[in-house]
Write a protein that holds these residues in place. Structure first.
Motif, PDB file in Angstrom:
ATOM      1  N   ASN A 253      49.582  41.504  45.860  1.00  0.00           N
ATOM      2  CA  ASN A 253      49.905  40.699  44.751  1.00  0.00           C
ATOM      3  C   ASN A 253      48.529  40.425  43.921  1.00  0.00           C
ATOM      4  N   GLU A 254      48.632  39.640  42.910  1.00  0.00           N
ATOM      5  CA  GLU A 254      47.352  39.309  42.063  1.00  0.00           C
ATOM      6  C   GLU A 254      46.524  38.519  42.845  1.00  0.00           C
ATOM      7  N   ALA A 290      44.085  35.985  37.165  1.00  0.00           N
ATOM      8  CA  ALA A 290      43.446  35.757  38.292  1.00  0.00           C
ATOM      9  C   ALA A 290      42.845  36.861  38.852  1.00  0.00           C
ATOM     10  N   SER A 291      43.388  37.981  38.806  1.00  0.00           N
ATOM     11  CA  SER A 291      42.401  39.288  38.864  1.00  0.00           C
ATOM     12  C   SER A 291      41.352  39.797  38.056  1.00  0.00           C
ATOM     13  N   LEU A 295      37.408  39.685  39.201  1.00  0.00           N
ATOM     14  CA  LEU A 295      36.863  41.030  38.688  1.00  0.00           C
ATOM     15  C   LEU A 295      35.358  40.681  38.413  1.00  0.00           C
ATOM     16  N   LEU A 296      35.778  39.780  37.190  1.00  0.00           N
ATOM     17  CA  LEU A 296      34.321  39.622  36.468  1.00  0.00           C
ATOM     18  C   LEU A 296      33.213  38.708  37.319  1.00  0.00           C
ATOM     19  N   THR A 297      33.782  38.190  38.266  1.00  0.00           N
ATOM     20  CA  THR A 297      32.982  37.405  39.336  1.00  0.00           C
ATOM     21  C   THR A 297      32.344  38.490  40.183  1.00  0.00           C
ATOM     22  N   MET A 298      33.009  39.432  40.675  1.00  0.00           N
ATOM     23  CA  MET A 298      32.519  40.557  41.355  1.00  0.00           C
ATOM     24  C   MET A 298      31.386  41.384  40.813  1.00  0.00           C
ATOM     25  N   TYR A 299      31.666  41.792  39.733  1.00  0.00           N
ATOM     26  CA  TYR A 299      30.589  42.425  38.883  1.00  0.00           C
ATOM     27  C   TYR A 299      29.364  41.723  38.695  1.00  0.00           C
ATOM     28  N   ALA A 300      29.557  40.407  38.417  1.00  0.00           N
ATOM     29  CA  ALA A 300      28.318  39.305  38.322  1.00  0.00           C
ATOM     30  C   ALA A 300      27.525  39.015  39.509  1.00  0.00           C
ATOM     31  N   ARG A 301      28.274  39.209  40.728  1.00  0.00           N
ATOM     32  CA  ARG A 301      27.563  38.942  41.920  1.00  0.00           C
ATOM     33  C   ARG A 301      26.896  40.095  42.483  1.00  0.00           C
ATOM     34  N   CYS A 302      27.244  41.469  41.853  1.00  0.00           N
ATOM     35  CA  CYS A 302      26.734  42.466  42.013  1.00  0.00           C
ATOM     36  C   CYS A 302      25.497  43.042  41.125  1.00  0.00           C
ATOM     37  N   GLY A 303      25.384  41.987  40.165  1.00  0.00           N
ATOM     38  CA  GLY A 303      24.296  42.288  39.437  1.00  0.00           C
ATOM     39  C   GLY A 303      24.584  42.921  37.922  1.00  0.00           C
ATOM     40  N   LEU A 304      25.871  43.164  37.944  1.00  0.00           N
ATOM     41  CA  LEU A 304      26.267  44.014  36.769  1.00  0.00           C
ATOM     42  C   LEU A 304      27.055  42.947  35.607  1.00  0.00           C
ATOM     43  N   LEU A 316      42.883  38.068  27.341  1.00  0.00           N
ATOM     44  CA  LEU A 316      43.240  37.421  26.067  1.00  0.00           C
ATOM     45  C   LEU A 316      43.216  35.981  25.763  1.00  0.00           C
ATOM     46  N   HIS A 317      43.497  35.251  26.940  1.00  0.00           N
ATOM     47  CA  HIS A 317      43.403  33.634  26.728  1.00  0.00           C
ATOM     48  C   HIS A 317      42.804  33.342  28.001  1.00  0.00           C
ATOM     49  N   PRO A 318      41.388  33.676  28.174  1.00  0.00           N
ATOM     50  CA  PRO A 318      40.867  32.831  29.156  1.00  0.00           C
ATOM     51  C   PRO A 318      41.065  31.401  29.676  1.00  0.00           C
ATOM     52  N   ASN A 319      41.404  31.209  30.854  1.00  0.00           N
ATOM     53  CA  ASN A 319      41.444  29.762  31.111  1.00  0.00           C
ATOM     54  C   ASN A 319      40.058  29.043  31.631  1.00  0.00           C
ATOM     55  N   GLN A 320      40.546  27.764  32.123  1.00  0.00           N
ATOM     56  CA  GLN A 320      39.115  27.104  32.642  1.00  0.00           C
ATOM     57  C   GLN A 320      38.257  27.786  33.644  1.00  0.00           C
ATOM     58  N   VAL A 321      39.235  28.480  34.617  1.00  0.00           N
ATOM     59  CA  VAL A 321      38.400  29.303  35.711  1.00  0.00           C
ATOM     60  C   VAL A 321      37.870  30.508  35.197  1.00  0.00           C
ATOM     61  N   SER A 322      38.313  31.098  34.156  1.00  0.00           N
ATOM     62  CA  SER A 322      37.836  32.278  33.769  1.00  0.00           C
ATOM     63  C   SER A 322      36.138  31.929  32.952  1.00  0.00           C
ATOM     64  N   TRP A 323      36.573  30.844  32.235  1.00  0.00           N
ATOM     65  CA  TRP A 323      35.247  30.281  31.389  1.00  0.00           C
ATOM     66  C   TRP A 323      34.192  29.951  32.430  1.00  0.00           C
ATOM     67  N   THR A 324      34.589  29.549  33.449  1.00  0.00           N
ATOM     68  CA  THR A 324      33.592  28.817  34.458  1.00  0.00           C
ATOM     69  C   THR A 324      32.793  29.815  35.080  1.00  0.00           C
ATOM     70  N   SER A 325      33.764  31.020  35.562  1.00  0.00           N
ATOM     71  CA  SER A 325      33.208  32.118  36.217  1.00  0.00           C
ATOM     72  C   SER A 325      32.404  32.813  35.351  1.00  0.00           C
ATOM     73  N   ILE A 326      32.411  33.384  33.946  1.00  0.00           N
ATOM     74  CA  ILE A 326      31.546  33.955  33.261  1.00  0.00           C
ATOM     75  C   ILE A 326      30.308  33.111  33.068  1.00  0.00           C
ATOM     76  N   ILE A 327      30.449  31.743  33.021  1.00  0.00           N
ATOM     77  CA  ILE A 327      29.125  31.064  33.031  1.00  0.00           C
ATOM     78  C   ILE A 327      28.339  31.025  34.112  1.00  0.00           C
ATOM     79  N   VAL A 328      28.952  30.783  35.276  1.00  0.00           N
ATOM     80  CA  VAL A 328      28.400  30.673  36.544  1.00  0.00           C
ATOM     81  C   VAL A 328      27.524  32.030  36.737  1.00  0.00           C
TER      82      VAL A 328
END
Length: 744
Positions: A253-254, A290-291, A295-304, A316-328
């Motif tokens: 599942n997701e 969630a997926s 996914l964006l966290t995985m690419y960031a940790r791999c340097g991409l 479409l509607h990033p939540n708190q976790v999504s925003w935090t993940s891209i900033i981190v």
């Protein structure tokens, strides 16, 4: 109202299936009116089942409205009507919980002569949901003592409570009860909860044993196991579990995909990560938040980071976790300015940041030494009440330390609700970087009183403090104690490099060389550290040995060649300098250009040595010449030892006058006149000894505090003195990878 009463009476007497469309409150008003008009005989003659159906329907309406007031009215009417019996009151307990009335629910629950298992489960799960796990466990214990057998719903809740409180022994006892009742193996619901509990205890062997025994495995169980392995840094096992799940034909599942993508990111396994990405799309979870976030966290940790940003842009509607993940991810990939920009977008989107978001943007501010931006974020942290807790509080301590404001760092540190090892390390490092060695040592010695054990980061910070303040005796004592008696962690290259530097700067070069040979004869960083010390003390022969060792390990190392060139230059061996520079050109080695910058009126101005490109160059050089005249009258003499080029004496002096940090300081003084405001200058390489001496004189002339941060540490200049106590001023004949000792 009377028409409503007739409908209710018809319902009660005929057992109709649907209540008239009135609110619970209107129904009760009608019944109250009925009683007041002496019509209660019609009501009290109603059968128990009809009354039960009536009240059950009212309770359901109350739950839909989530009205605690209506629940209280229903409860009162039940007591008056005499229909107080088990089934209705268990349902009413559930209604209280769903309406947020835990006090009323508990009071009614305790008054019941007998309680259904459903009521026990409702109370236990509610307590856990509101982070009151101790009360949940108390009820579970009372339930067992009263002879009520727990079911799968009980266990799935109570296992979570045990894990949250870290009660391993009690958790094992409850596990034993589930085995006796035959629920561990036969029920995947219970099995998944057990796996999750043992994973949170850090007992992955037990978690795996439980998972292997469950007969009817499902996706929840596998996901719990994957999450457990992730949390304990065993990504390989997590991938193995995922592979077994796919082989058994169980569809992810997701949340499974989200967890396994995190695994790929932790392992920096881009190949598997892309395969999982394909499975996510094929399984129809490509648009699941969630997926996408994982996914964006995985690419960031791999340097991409570009791929990571592309994934984020498709949410479409990033939540708190999504925003935090891209900033981190941006901060981890050295994109601090973009991280701060994304944070502003997040705030404009009305998404509330959490402590992880804020600690990341604070880290971005500290990396860029953006004190004013950091202060603005500090205000946001205070607004959400996070300045005295956890990650955000420790990040603020780190911010102010790295921006040269140790007083503010200590103020935040002292206000923390709980001092942990992270905040302690941040404060010690702040003192170390700013040259306050004795304060760092004092805090280090206070750790045991606070119940904290030093870790490898603590020791590195305190050794750095000793090195920067010239506390050789203290540094050696700490190093020897840790090296000979510590069993909790291993000393790393960074620890040894710090001690080699400590020995080297104090003139104990033989001990420094011996330590390198004892630890690792093939570590280029340690040999380069010794090489810097050789340049300080003019030890050419030892420098040549260090260079040979370093180049045997990494033949094309640019820093080693440049350092050796500077050793020859510092001893006046210009023929060797020419030969070394020729080799550098032939190997096409590049050096980082030295530059300094200063933030004035929220605008950063960058300078290089002798730079006339600034639009205010005329004013800057006029100010600089004026300062040189004033400090010369006070006794400043250009120290031409720091010019590592074969100029005549006069040109050596002129080259020193226009170093980048001098230009930055001149501009800041020309632009600002408030003597109460400190001037902060930053440099990408180390400050040279001549500039160090010059800035001391300037601080006395202008009567202002000047804070200079170079590649390694801070210098606080005030009234003609520096916080380093001139320990570094007499030992600054060095440079990391700069062709010139300072700025050329």
């Amino acid at each position: 109202m009377m028409n409503g009463l007739v409908k209710i009476l018809n319902f009660l007497s005929t057992g109709q299936n649907k209540l008239p469309r009135l609110s619970p409150l209107d129904h009760l008003k009608s019944l109250t009116s009925l009683a007041q008009n002496s019509m209660t005989s019609s009501f009290t003659s109603i059968s128990l089942s009809d009354a039960s159906q009536f009240y059950s329907s009212l309770i359901q309406q109350c739950i839909k409205k989530k009205s605690l007031t209506d629940a209280n009215l229903i409860h009162t009417h039940i007591l008056k009507s005499g229909f107080f019996y088990l089934n209705i009151c268990n349902k009413l307990t559930d209604a209280y919980l769903k309406c947020g009335g835990i006090v009323d629910a508990r009071r009614l629950f305790d008054e019941l002569p007998n309680r259904f298992i459903v009521s026990w489960n409702s109370m236990i799960s509610y307590y856990i949901s509101v982070k009151r796990s101790k009360e949940a466990i108390f009820l579970y214990t009372r339930m067992v003592l009263e002879g009520v057998l727990p079911d799968e719903f009980t266990f799935s809740s109570v296992f979570k409570a045990f894990s949250e409180l870290g009660l391993v022994h009690q958790g094992r006892q409850a596990h034993g009860v589930s085995v006796v009742l035959g629920l561990e193996v036969s029920n995947a619901f219970v099995g998944s909860a057990l796996v999750d509990m043992y994973a949170k205890f850090g007992k992955m062997k037990d978690a795996r044993l439980v998972a292997d025994r469950v007969m009817d495995k499902d996706v929840v169980l596998f996901t719990a196991l994957i999450v457990g392995y992730n949390q304990h840094g065993d990504g390989g096992e997590a991938l193995d579990v995922f592979g077994n799940m796919i082989k058994q034909g169980i569809k992810a599942n997701e949340y499974t995909f989200a967890s396994i993508l995190i695994t790929c990111g932790n392992l920096e396994d881009l190949g598997v990560g892309k395969l999982v990405h394909g499975l996510v799309i094929k399984s129809g979870f490509g648009s699941a938040v969630a997926s996408q976030t994982s996914l964006l966290t995985m690419y960031a940790r791999c340097g991409l980071i570009i791929d990571s940003l592309n994934v984020f842009s498709n949410i479409l509607h990033p939540n708190q976790v999504s925003w935090t993940s891209i900033i981190v991810g941006l901060v981890q990939n050295d994109k601090e300015e973009l991280a701060l920009s994304k944070f502003k977008e997040m705030i404009r989107s009305s998404i509330i940041p959490n402590s992880f978001t804020l600690s990341s943007v604070i880290q971005a501010s500290s990396s860029l030494a953006m004190l004013e931006t950091g202060k603005q974020i500090h205000a946001i942290v205070m607004k959400f009440g996070l300045d005295t807790t956890g990650y955000a509080g420790a990040a603020l301590v780190d911010l102010y330390g790295k921006c040269g404001s140790t007083e503010m760092a200590r103020s935040v540190f002292d206000a923390l609700n709980e001092i942990d090892i992270v905040s302690m390390n941040s404060m010690i490092y702040g003192y170390a970087q700013n040259g306050f060695g004795h304060k760092a040592l004092k805090l280090y010695n206070e750790m045991k009183d606070l119940g904290l054990e030093p870790n490898d980061v603590t020791i590195l910070s305190v050794l750095l403090a000793c090195k920067n303040a010239g506390l050789v005796k203290e540094g050696c004592q700490i190093f020897d104690l840790i090296r000979n008696n510590n069993k909790n962690f291993e000393l790393t290259r960074e620890h040894y490099a710090c001690v080699v530097d400590l020995f080297g700067r104090s003139g104990r070069l033989d001990e420094a060389e011996m330590l390198i040979k004892q630890v690792s004869n093939k570590d280029v960083v340690l040999w380069r550290t010794l090489l810097s010390a050789c340049k300080i003390h003019g030890k050419v022969e030892m420098a040549e040995r260090a260079v040979n060792r370093a180049l045997d390990i990494t033949p094309g190392d640019e820093g080693t060649h440049i350092l050796m060139s500077n050793v020859y230059a510092s001893t006046g061996n210009w023929s060797q300098v020419i030969e070394m520079k020729s080799s550098i050109r032939e190997m096409k080695l590049k050096k980082n250009p030295a530059m300094s910058w200063v933030d004035v009126n929220k605008e950063v101005h960058i300078f290089k040595a002798g730079d006339w490109s600034h639009p205010r160059s005329r004013e800057i050089f006029e100010t600089l010449e004026n300062l040189i005249e004033k400090v010369t009258n006070l006794g400043y003499v250009p120290d031409t030892r720091f010019v590592l080029q074969d100029f005549d004496e006069e040109n050596k002096k002129r080259s020193l006058y226009y170093h980048s940090e001098k230009l930055a300081l001149a501009y800041a003084l020309w632009m600002t006149s408030d003597k109460t405001t400190s001037i902060r200058i930053f440099k990408n390489l180390r400050v040279c000894g001549d500039c160090h001496s010059w800035i001391k004189f300037v601080s006395k002339v202008v009567g202002r505090e000047i804070i200079a941060r170079d590649a390694k540490r801070f210098h606080h200049f005030k009234d003609g003195f520096c916080s380093c106590g001139d320990y570094w001023n007499c030992k600054l004949l060095y440079s990391d990878i700069c062709g010139h000792i300072c700025c050329v």
